[in-house]
Design a protein around this motif. Structure first.
Motif, PDB file in Angstrom:
ATOM      1  N   GLU A 133      -2.899  13.223  -0.841  1.00 33.00           N
ATOM      2  CA  GLU A 133      -2.939  14.203  -1.924  1.00 33.00           C
ATOM      3  C   GLU A 133      -1.694  15.083  -1.949  1.00 33.00           C
ATOM      4  O   GLU A 133      -1.388  15.687  -2.977  1.00 33.00           O
ATOM      5  CB  GLU A 133      -4.191  15.069  -1.788  1.00 33.00           C
ATOM      6  N   PHE A 134      -0.981  15.130  -0.832  1.00 32.65           N
ATOM      7  CA  PHE A 134       0.228  15.953  -0.770  1.00 32.65           C
ATOM      8  C   PHE A 134       1.499  15.104  -0.673  1.00 32.65           C
ATOM      9  O   PHE A 134       2.524  15.569  -0.209  1.00 32.65           O
ATOM     10  CB  PHE A 134       0.118  16.956   0.374  1.00 32.65           C
ATOM     11  N   GLY A 135       1.389  13.852  -1.131  1.00 31.75           N
ATOM     12  CA  GLY A 135       2.586  13.062  -1.340  1.00 31.75           C
ATOM     13  C   GLY A 135       2.879  11.970  -0.337  1.00 31.75           C
ATOM     14  O   GLY A 135       3.834  11.210  -0.530  1.00 31.75           O
ATOM     15  N   ALA A 136       2.103  11.867   0.743  1.00 33.45           N
ATOM     16  CA  ALA A 136       2.345  10.793   1.710  1.00 33.45           C
ATOM     17  C   ALA A 136       2.067   9.429   1.074  1.00 33.45           C
ATOM     18  O   ALA A 136       1.149   9.293   0.260  1.00 33.45           O
ATOM     19  CB  ALA A 136       1.471  10.985   2.944  1.00 33.45           C
ATOM     20  N   ASP A 137       2.852   8.443   1.442  1.00 27.61           N
ATOM     21  CA  ASP A 137       2.609   7.062   1.010  1.00 27.61           C
ATOM     22  C   ASP A 137       1.596   6.465   1.975  1.00 27.61           C
ATOM     23  O   ASP A 137       1.937   6.121   3.112  1.00 27.61           O
ATOM     24  CB  ASP A 137       3.910   6.262   1.026  1.00 27.61           C
ATOM     25  N   VAL A 138       0.347   6.352   1.545  1.00 27.66           N
ATOM     26  CA  VAL A 138      -0.729   5.871   2.412  1.00 27.66           C
ATOM     27  C   VAL A 138      -1.009   4.408   2.103  1.00 27.66           C
ATOM     28  O   VAL A 138      -1.380   4.056   0.974  1.00 27.66           O
ATOM     29  CB  VAL A 138      -2.016   6.703   2.215  1.00 27.66           C
ATOM     30  N   ILE A 139      -0.817   3.558   3.087  1.00 26.54           N
ATOM     31  CA  ILE A 139      -1.149   2.142   2.975  1.00 26.54           C
ATOM     32  C   ILE A 139      -2.476   1.917   3.689  1.00 26.54           C
ATOM     33  O   ILE A 139      -2.573   2.072   4.912  1.00 26.54           O
ATOM     34  CB  ILE A 139      -0.052   1.259   3.578  1.00 26.54           C
ATOM     35  N   LYS A 140      -3.486   1.585   2.932  1.00 28.12           N
ATOM     36  CA  LYS A 140      -4.827   1.367   3.479  1.00 28.12           C
ATOM     37  C   LYS A 140      -5.023  -0.121   3.739  1.00 28.12           C
ATOM     38  O   LYS A 140      -5.003  -0.931   2.808  1.00 28.12           O
ATOM     39  CB  LYS A 140      -5.894   1.873   2.510  1.00 28.12           C
ATOM     40  N   VAL A 141      -5.220  -0.487   4.982  1.00 26.03           N
ATOM     41  CA  VAL A 141      -5.435  -1.888   5.356  1.00 26.03           C
ATOM     42  C   VAL A 141      -6.933  -2.168   5.302  1.00 26.03           C
ATOM     43  O   VAL A 141      -7.730  -1.501   5.969  1.00 26.03           O
ATOM     44  CB  VAL A 141      -4.871  -2.171   6.755  1.00 26.03           C
ATOM     45  N   GLU A 142      -7.315  -3.189   4.512  1.00 25.31           N
ATOM     46  CA  GLU A 142      -8.728  -3.512   4.334  1.00 25.31           C
ATOM     47  C   GLU A 142      -8.995  -4.969   4.697  1.00 25.31           C
ATOM     48  O   GLU A 142      -8.142  -5.838   4.490  1.00 25.31           O
ATOM     49  CB  GLU A 142      -9.153  -3.276   2.889  1.00 25.31           C
ATOM     50  N   PRO A 143     -10.201  -5.268   5.227  1.00 21.89           N
ATOM     51  CA  PRO A 143     -10.550  -6.653   5.546  1.00 21.89           C
ATOM     52  C   PRO A 143     -10.499  -7.547   4.314  1.00 21.89           C
ATOM     53  O   PRO A 143     -10.901  -7.134   3.214  1.00 21.89           O
ATOM     54  CB  PRO A 143     -11.989  -6.539   6.073  1.00 21.89           C
TER      55      PRO A 143
END
Length: 397
Positions: free
Chosen positions: A30-40
């Motif tokens: 929400e504050f600008g980080a590039d979040v890569i969510k790894v999912e099965p």
């Protein structure tokens, strides 16, 4: 306000699912980080199917997964593990909430990842922590709430304990995960080195328990459930009104108590020297609560709150979702935002906190489709289309 966000340029890798770890990365995103969510692969995060589901996706998902990119990846495969290692090369933070030892089994533990990137910060959220005799036990937030002392205090005396109606243990752990991440980022500015952060669900809850342990250690006192009141802080309770509703009144400040007694027509209690301070009032809680209830039972909730607002006595009532949505203060504070779902429908979601004056956070739309950004992320890693096709055939992505 500026267009840039405070965490812009920060790369975060999420290797968890459900609540604690993903809630932490949500806050960073929400504050600008590039979040890569790894999912099965094929399954995705189980939260996609939790609680109310519309058009095949949980409504909760659009809160928990906003501002993230979704990467389908089989972490049990060698190729999947190699992708993680390449992502870690320039990542700032990895947040995971697997059972301790799981990432080590896949060759993705702290020792392996920090060797690739010495500046890496790794946040590890688990039921009982990475050490100790319980480390290998499975632990969900509700169990942490029980072990941490919260569950015992919830409810009324001589009745079964009740749980808080949200996943508070997971959410508290997520807040500590974010705090720990920011502390480690600040320290890294001095040392140039990363570190790992060990968050246990039960400890996050336990840290909220105020004077629970000192009272037991010094006095042998075990705090008991107390319903809607908070023993030792008087008056502070829920009081019945004429219309069958309840109003919550916090009149426990010394001057506030005097104003409250004037409002309810009990100036004698306002001037009673026994009740001048909280310790004295707590010895006469039944007298005080009885006087307040006698007054509230004569009036509607709205009348009671209006009178107390005018007298500057803190008061309110338990809001439902309907109360929240129609409340003008939530709207004016931008705590309710509308997003557009893939179907084109509009959906209200909670706004962002904390509120920074110059570089505020952003909602950023709905949660991603499963694997929506897989190709984009692999392209960024320089993995060619032919290799990606082979990974697809093998079920790695």
């Amino acid at each position: 306000m500026e267009n840039t966000q405070v965490l812009e340029g920060l790369k975060v890798l999420e290797l968890g699912q459900l609540i604690a770890g993903p809630f932490a990365t949500k806050l960073l995103g929400e504050f600008g980080a590039d979040v890569i969510k790894v999912e099965p692969v094929s399954k995705g995060d189980p939260l996609r199917k939790w609680r109310k589901v519309q058009d095949g996706i949980s409504l909760w998902w659009h809160v928990q997964a906003r501002n993230k990119r979704s990467l389908e990846l089989d972490l049990k495969s060698e190729e999947g593990q190699e992708v993680i290692k390449r992502l870690v090369g320039d990542a700032d933070i990895v947040i995971e909430n697997f059972r301790p030892g799981t990432l080590e089994k896949w060759g993705l533990g702290w020792e392996e990842l920090s060797a690739i990137n010495p500046r890496l910060i790794m946040v590890r959220v688990s039921g009982y922590g990475q050490t100790g005799p319980y480390r290998d036990k499975p632990g969900f937030g509700v169990i942490g709430e029980a072990m941490g002392g919260l569950r015992y205090l919830c409810g009324f005396p001589n009745q079964p304990s009740v749980r808080v109606g949200i996943s508070i243990g997971d959410s508290l752990s997520a807040l500590y995960a974010v705090i720990g991440s920011l502390l480690a980022l600040h320290e890294r500015e001095r040392s140039g080195k990363g570190q790992y952060i060990d968050i246990a669900l039960y400890e996050a809850v336990f840290s909220m328990m105020e004077s629970l342990i000192p009272e037991y250690d010094a006095c042998g006192h075990i705090r008991e459930p107390s319903g809607s009141a908070l023993p030792g802080i008087t008056p502070s309770d829920a009081y019945p009104c004429k219309d069958g509703s309840y109003v919550i009144i916090a009149g426990n400040g010394d001057s506030i108590f005097k104003r409250l007694m004037q409002v309810i027509g009990r100036p004698d209690l306002a001037e009673d020297p026994r009740l001048e301070h909280n310790d004295g009032r707590s010895q006469h809680v039944e007298l005080i609560d009885g006087a307040i209830s006698d007054w509230t039972l004569q009036h509607s909730r709205d009348f009671v709150i209006a009178q107390l607002d005018e007298a500057k006595v803190p008061a309110g009532y338990p809001y439902t979702a309907a109360d929240i949505v129609k409340d003008p203060h939530f709207v004016s504070r931008e705590m309710l935002e509308d997003i557009t779902l893939p179907s084109g429908a509009r959906l209200k979601v909670p706004g962002v906190i904390p509120k920074l004056s110059r570089t505020p956070g952003r909602v950023g739309g709905a949660g991603p489709k499963l694997g929506e950004h897989t190709r984009q992320i692999l392209d960024e890693l320089g993995i060619d289309a032919e290799t990606q096709a082979k990974m697809k055939e093998k079920g790695v992505i």
